[in-house]
Design a protein around this motif. Structure first.
Motif, short mmCIF file in Angstrom:
data_model
loop_
_atom_site.label_atom_id
_atom_site.label_comp_id
_atom_site.label_asym_id
_atom_site.label_seq_id
_atom_site.Cartn_x
_atom_site.Cartn_y
_atom_site.Cartn_z
N ALA A 1 0.83 -1.21 0.00
CA ALA A 1 0.00 0.00 0.00
C ALA A 1 0.86 1.26 0.00
O ALA A 1 0.54 2.24 -0.69
N ASP A 2 1.96 1.27 0.77
CA ASP A 2 2.80 2.46 0.82
C ASP A 2 3.45 2.76 -0.53
O ASP A 2 3.64 3.91 -0.91
N GLN A 3 3.76 1.72 -1.30
CA GLN A 3 4.33 1.91 -2.63
C GLN A 3 3.28 2.45 -3.59
O GLN A 3 3.58 3.28 -4.45
N ARG A 4 2.06 2.00 -3.44
CA ARG A 4 0.96 2.51 -4.26
C ARG A 4 0.76 4.01 -4.00
O ARG A 4 0.53 4.79 -4.93
N GLU A 5 0.88 4.41 -2.74
CA GLU A 5 0.77 5.83 -2.38
C GLU A 5 1.90 6.64 -3.00
O GLU A 5 1.69 7.76 -3.46
N ARG A 6 3.13 6.09 -3.02
CA ARG A 6 4.26 6.77 -3.65
C ARG A 6 3.99 7.02 -5.13
O ARG A 6 4.39 8.05 -5.68
N ALA A 7 3.33 6.07 -5.77
CA ALA A 7 3.05 6.18 -7.20
C ALA A 7 1.93 7.16 -7.51
O ALA A 7 1.79 7.61 -8.65
N ALA A 8 1.13 7.50 -6.50
CA ALA A 8 -0.03 8.38 -6.73
C ALA A 8 0.37 9.73 -7.33
O ALA A 8 -0.38 10.32 -8.10
N GLY A 9 1.55 10.20 -7.02
CA GLY A 9 2.00 11.49 -7.55
C GLY A 9 2.50 11.42 -8.98
O GLY A 9 2.88 12.44 -9.54
N LEU A 10 2.50 10.25 -9.56
CA LEU A 10 3.02 10.08 -10.92
C LEU A 10 1.93 9.97 -11.98
O LEU A 10 2.18 9.52 -13.08
N ASP A 11 0.73 10.40 -11.63
CA ASP A 11 -0.42 10.23 -12.54
C ASP A 11 -0.16 10.76 -13.95
O ASP A 11 -0.67 10.20 -14.92
N ALA A 12 0.63 11.79 -14.08
CA ALA A 12 0.88 12.36 -15.41
C ALA A 12 1.85 11.48 -16.21
O ALA A 12 1.90 11.60 -17.43
N LEU A 13 2.59 10.60 -15.52
CA LEU A 13 3.60 9.80 -16.20
C LEU A 13 3.22 8.34 -16.40
O LEU A 13 3.71 7.70 -17.31
N ILE A 14 2.36 7.83 -15.52
CA ILE A 14 2.03 6.41 -15.59
C ILE A 14 0.55 6.23 -15.93
O ILE A 14 -0.26 7.12 -15.69
N HIS A 15 0.25 5.06 -16.46
CA HIS A 15 -1.14 4.77 -16.79
C HIS A 15 -1.93 4.36 -15.56
O HIS A 15 -3.03 4.85 -15.32
N ASP A 16 -1.37 3.43 -14.77
CA ASP A 16 -2.09 2.90 -13.62
C ASP A 16 -1.15 2.09 -12.75
O ASP A 16 0.01 1.86 -13.12
N VAL A 17 -1.66 1.64 -11.60
CA VAL A 17 -0.94 0.74 -10.71
C VAL A 17 -1.81 -0.49 -10.48
O VAL A 17 -2.96 -0.36 -10.06
N VAL A 18 -1.28 -1.67 -10.77
CA VAL A 18 -1.99 -2.93 -10.58
C VAL A 18 -1.57 -3.48 -9.22
O VAL A 18 -0.38 -3.56 -8.91
N THR A 19 -2.56 -3.87 -8.41
CA THR A 19 -2.29 -4.39 -7.08
C THR A 19 -2.05 -5.89 -7.13
O THR A 19 -2.83 -6.63 -7.71
N LYS A 20 -0.94 -6.31 -6.51
CA LYS A 20 -0.63 -7.74 -6.35
C LYS A 20 -1.28 -8.22 -5.07
O LYS A 20 -1.37 -7.45 -4.11
N PRO A 21 -1.66 -9.46 -4.97
CA PRO A 21 -1.64 -10.44 -6.06
C PRO A 21 -2.78 -10.18 -7.04
O PRO A 21 -3.82 -9.66 -6.68
N PHE A 22 -2.55 -10.54 -8.27
CA PHE A 22 -3.57 -10.39 -9.30
C PHE A 22 -3.76 -11.72 -10.01
O PHE A 22 -2.88 -12.58 -9.99
N SER A 23 -4.89 -11.86 -10.65
CA SER A 23 -5.17 -13.07 -11.43
C SER A 23 -4.64 -12.88 -12.84
O SER A 23 -4.32 -11.76 -13.27
N LEU A 24 -4.60 -13.95 -13.56
CA LEU A 24 -4.21 -13.93 -14.96
C LEU A 24 -5.11 -12.97 -15.75
O LEU A 24 -4.63 -12.14 -16.51
N ASP A 25 -6.41 -13.07 -15.52
CA ASP A 25 -7.36 -12.19 -16.22
C ASP A 25 -7.14 -10.73 -15.86
O ASP A 25 -7.25 -9.85 -16.72
N GLN A 26 -6.83 -10.45 -14.59
CA GLN A 26 -6.64 -9.06 -14.16
C GLN A 26 -5.42 -8.43 -14.81
O GLN A 26 -5.49 -7.30 -15.29
N ILE A 27 -4.30 -9.15 -14.86
CA ILE A 27 -3.09 -8.56 -15.45
C ILE A 27 -3.25 -8.41 -16.96
O ILE A 27 -2.83 -7.42 -17.55
N ARG A 28 -3.91 -9.38 -17.59
CA ARG A 28 -4.14 -9.27 -19.03
C ARG A 28 -5.04 -8.07 -19.34
O ARG A 28 -4.79 -7.33 -20.30
N ALA A 29 -6.08 -7.87 -18.55
CA ALA A 29 -6.99 -6.74 -18.75
C ALA A 29 -6.28 -5.42 -18.50
O ALA A 29 -6.47 -4.45 -19.25
#
Length: 128
Positions: free
Chosen positions: A85-113
């Protein structure tokens, strides 16, 4: 399909995600940490459609990698992954540079989507 640079220091995660994306027809280049990924990105002169990277890694973390990639190769779409969660918060300030943050663990369908969504957004951004 797309050319993807996949970066994760956990071999099991890297292998799982790589196989899933290759099943979808993508060309996946694996990297074991941010420094390795940055070397591969530079060797290819940024010729990737997507940088899919874990945030928490040794040597160079995913945030530093994303900042370098966005600065040097602004056409590369960036999708981050994290189980912290703390790493996800660090990434929150990068909205202009990144598309999104995927939370682990994820399923095969979630990462593909998530990858499909990031690639569509990257294509739309480049057309605009």
């Amino acid at each position: 399909m797309a050319r993807i640079l996949l970066t994760d220091d956990e071999e099991a995660v890297r292998g799982f995600v790589r196989r899933a994306l290759e099943m979808d027809g993508h060309d996946v280049t694996p990297a074991f940490d941010g420094a390795d990924a940055l070397d591969k990105l530079n060797e290819a002169d940024g010729a990737f459609d997507l940088l899919l990277t874990d945030i928490r890694m040794p040597m160079m973390d995913g945030i530093a990698l994303a900042l370098s990639a966005a600065r040097d190769y602004p056409d590369v779409t960036i999708l981050l992954m994290t189980g912290y969660a703390d790493q996800r918060e660090r990434a929150a300030g990068l909205d202009a540079l990144i598309h999104d943050v995927v939370t682990k663990p994820f399923s095969l369908d979630q990462i593909r989507a998530a990858v499909a969504d990031a690639l569509r957004a990257g294509e739309n951004r480049l057309r605009a």
